[in-house]
Design a protein around this motif. Sequence first.
Motif, PDB file in Angstrom:
ATOM      1  N   LYS A 122       0.851  -1.194   0.000  1.00  0.00           N
ATOM      2  CA  LYS A 122       0.000   0.000   0.000  1.00  0.00           C
ATOM      3  C   LYS A 122       0.885   1.242   0.000  1.00  0.00           C
ATOM      4  CE  LYS A 122      -3.951  -2.181   0.548  1.00  0.00           C
ATOM      5  NZ  LYS A 122      -5.027  -2.123  -0.390  1.00  0.00           N
ATOM      6  N   ALA A 123       0.487   2.261  -0.756  1.00  0.00           N
ATOM      7  CA  ALA A 123       1.314   3.451  -0.948  1.00  0.00           C
ATOM      8  C   ALA A 123       1.352   4.352   0.283  1.00  0.00           C
ATOM      9  CB  ALA A 123       0.800   4.240  -2.139  1.00  0.00           C
ATOM     10  N   THR A 124       2.562   4.792   0.633  1.00  0.00           N
ATOM     11  CA  THR A 124       2.793   5.871   1.601  1.00  0.00           C
ATOM     12  C   THR A 124       3.552   6.958   0.861  1.00  0.00           C
ATOM     13  OG1 THR A 124       5.011   5.249   2.382  1.00  0.00           O
ATOM     14  CG2 THR A 124       3.130   4.096   3.399  1.00  0.00           C
ATOM     15  N   PRO A 125       3.778   8.124   1.457  1.00  0.00           N
ATOM     16  CA  PRO A 125       4.608   9.126   0.789  1.00  0.00           C
ATOM     17  C   PRO A 125       6.063   8.677   0.593  1.00  0.00           C
ATOM     18  CG  PRO A 125       3.209  10.178   2.396  1.00  0.00           C
ATOM     19  CD  PRO A 125       3.073   8.692   2.615  1.00  0.00           C
ATOM     20  N   LEU A 126       6.468   7.546   1.233  1.00  0.00           N
ATOM     21  CA  LEU A 126       7.838   7.052   1.102  1.00  0.00           C
ATOM     22  C   LEU A 126       7.853   5.586   0.637  1.00  0.00           C
ATOM     23  CD1 LEU A 126      10.714   8.135   1.427  1.00  0.00           C
ATOM     24  CD2 LEU A 126      10.730   7.168   3.727  1.00  0.00           C
ATOM     25  N   GLY A 127       7.140   5.307  -0.429  1.00  0.00           N
ATOM     26  CA  GLY A 127       7.156   3.971  -1.004  1.00  0.00           C
ATOM     27  C   GLY A 127       6.086   3.066  -0.440  1.00  0.00           C
ATOM     28  N   ASN A 128       6.181   1.768  -0.828  1.00  0.00           N
ATOM     29  CA  ASN A 128       5.155   0.823  -0.390  1.00  0.00           C
ATOM     30  C   ASN A 128       5.732  -0.459   0.230  1.00  0.00           C
ATOM     31  OD1 ASN A 128       6.039  -0.586  -2.638  1.00  0.00           O
ATOM     32  ND2 ASN A 128       4.116  -0.406  -3.762  1.00  0.00           N
ATOM     33  N   ARG A 129       7.013  -0.391   0.671  1.00  0.00           N
ATOM     34  CA  ARG A 129       7.584  -1.510   1.420  1.00  0.00           C
ATOM     35  C   ARG A 129       8.673  -0.999   2.362  1.00  0.00           C
ATOM     36  NH1 ARG A 129      11.711  -5.238  -2.115  1.00  0.00           N
ATOM     37  NH2 ARG A 129      13.313  -3.664  -2.308  1.00  0.00           N
ATOM     38  N   ASP A 130       9.025  -1.814   3.351  1.00  0.00           N
ATOM     39  CA  ASP A 130      10.064  -1.459   4.317  1.00  0.00           C
ATOM     40  C   ASP A 130      11.372  -1.172   3.591  1.00  0.00           C
ATOM     41  OD1 ASP A 130       8.064  -2.224   6.049  1.00  0.00           O
ATOM     42  OD2 ASP A 130       9.142  -3.938   6.881  1.00  0.00           O
ATOM     43  N   SER A 131      12.145  -0.165   4.116  1.00  0.00           N
ATOM     44  CA  SER A 131      13.397   0.189   3.449  1.00  0.00           C
ATOM     45  C   SER A 131      14.303   1.000   4.365  1.00  0.00           C
ATOM     46  CB  SER A 131      13.112   1.003   2.180  1.00  0.00           C
ATOM     47  OG  SER A 131      12.534   2.249   2.512  1.00  0.00           O
ATOM     48  N   VAL A 132      15.579   1.024   4.008  1.00  0.00           N
ATOM     49  CA  VAL A 132      16.545   1.913   4.644  1.00  0.00           C
ATOM     50  C   VAL A 132      16.233   3.328   4.168  1.00  0.00           C
ATOM     51  CG1 VAL A 132      18.992   2.546   4.734  1.00  0.00           C
ATOM     52  CG2 VAL A 132      18.320   0.141   4.823  1.00  0.00           C
ATOM     53  N   VAL A 133      16.332   4.299   5.094  1.00  0.00           N
ATOM     54  CA  VAL A 133      15.994   5.686   4.772  1.00  0.00           C
ATOM     55  C   VAL A 133      17.166   6.609   5.128  1.00  0.00           C
ATOM     56  CG1 VAL A 133      14.440   7.614   5.302  1.00  0.00           C
ATOM     57  CG2 VAL A 133      13.549   5.291   5.194  1.00  0.00           C
ATOM     58  N   VAL A 134      17.496   7.523   4.226  1.00  0.00           N
ATOM     59  CA  VAL A 134      18.444   8.599   4.505  1.00  0.00           C
ATOM     60  C   VAL A 134      17.735   9.911   4.204  1.00  0.00           C
ATOM     61  CG1 VAL A 134      20.524   7.234   4.074  1.00  0.00           C
ATOM     62  CG2 VAL A 134      19.463   8.472   2.192  1.00  0.00           C
ATOM     63  N   GLY A 135      18.177  10.975   4.861  1.00  0.00           N
ATOM     64  CA  GLY A 135      17.507  12.249   4.637  1.00  0.00           C
ATOM     65  C   GLY A 135      18.334  13.432   5.069  1.00  0.00           C
ATOM     66  N   ALA A 136      17.812  14.603   4.783  1.00  0.00           N
ATOM     67  CA  ALA A 136      18.430  15.861   5.173  1.00  0.00           C
ATOM     68  C   ALA A 136      17.321  16.882   5.381  1.00  0.00           C
ATOM     69  CB  ALA A 136      19.392  16.344   4.093  1.00  0.00           C
TER      70      ALA A 136
END
Length: 177
Positions: A122-136
């Motif tokens: 199911k779609a979220t604003p950050l994809g549709n499956r578990d994942s490693v996340v990086v950001g700034a």
Amino acid sequence: MRHLFKSFVTLAALSSLTISSVLMTNGKAFAENEKGTNANYVGVGLAAGVTEGGQTNDAPNLGGNLTGRLKLGNTPLSARGNVLWSDKTSAIIPELSVDVPIANRTNAFLTGGYSFVETDGKATPLGNRDSVVVGAGVESEVGKNFLLYTNAKVGLRAYQNSPASAVSINAGIGYSF
């Protein structure tokens, strides 16, 4: 899609300009020598997914975000928590950040963490499956107990059946405690 992406990039740029202008006009109200912020806060705002993985259930979408920051002692580190949601499901993202004071009551920060999607596929604003996340991102106090924040997150391989990464642009207002 390209037009939508340009719109979100424009929105992010305008958000940065808004934060900068608020800082310039309200800078005199804060202590002159206080660079950066140590504020712990909880905030709420918008989350815009600006990418897609090329499959069904992964189109760009607009949702919300709930964000929190807890400064870790006298270190440049903070524990952060985020929930990005859409009308379908949400992603829960615990993160650790390195905070860099850049101006009066303002930090830039780099984050790393992991996104747990409540309902894979199911779609979220950050994809549709578990994942490693990086950001700034950037956070700035704009008044007593209030601050503005904006950030971009990249979920690595965040779509099912696709090697694509997801990008989310988030902004909101926080209450410091």
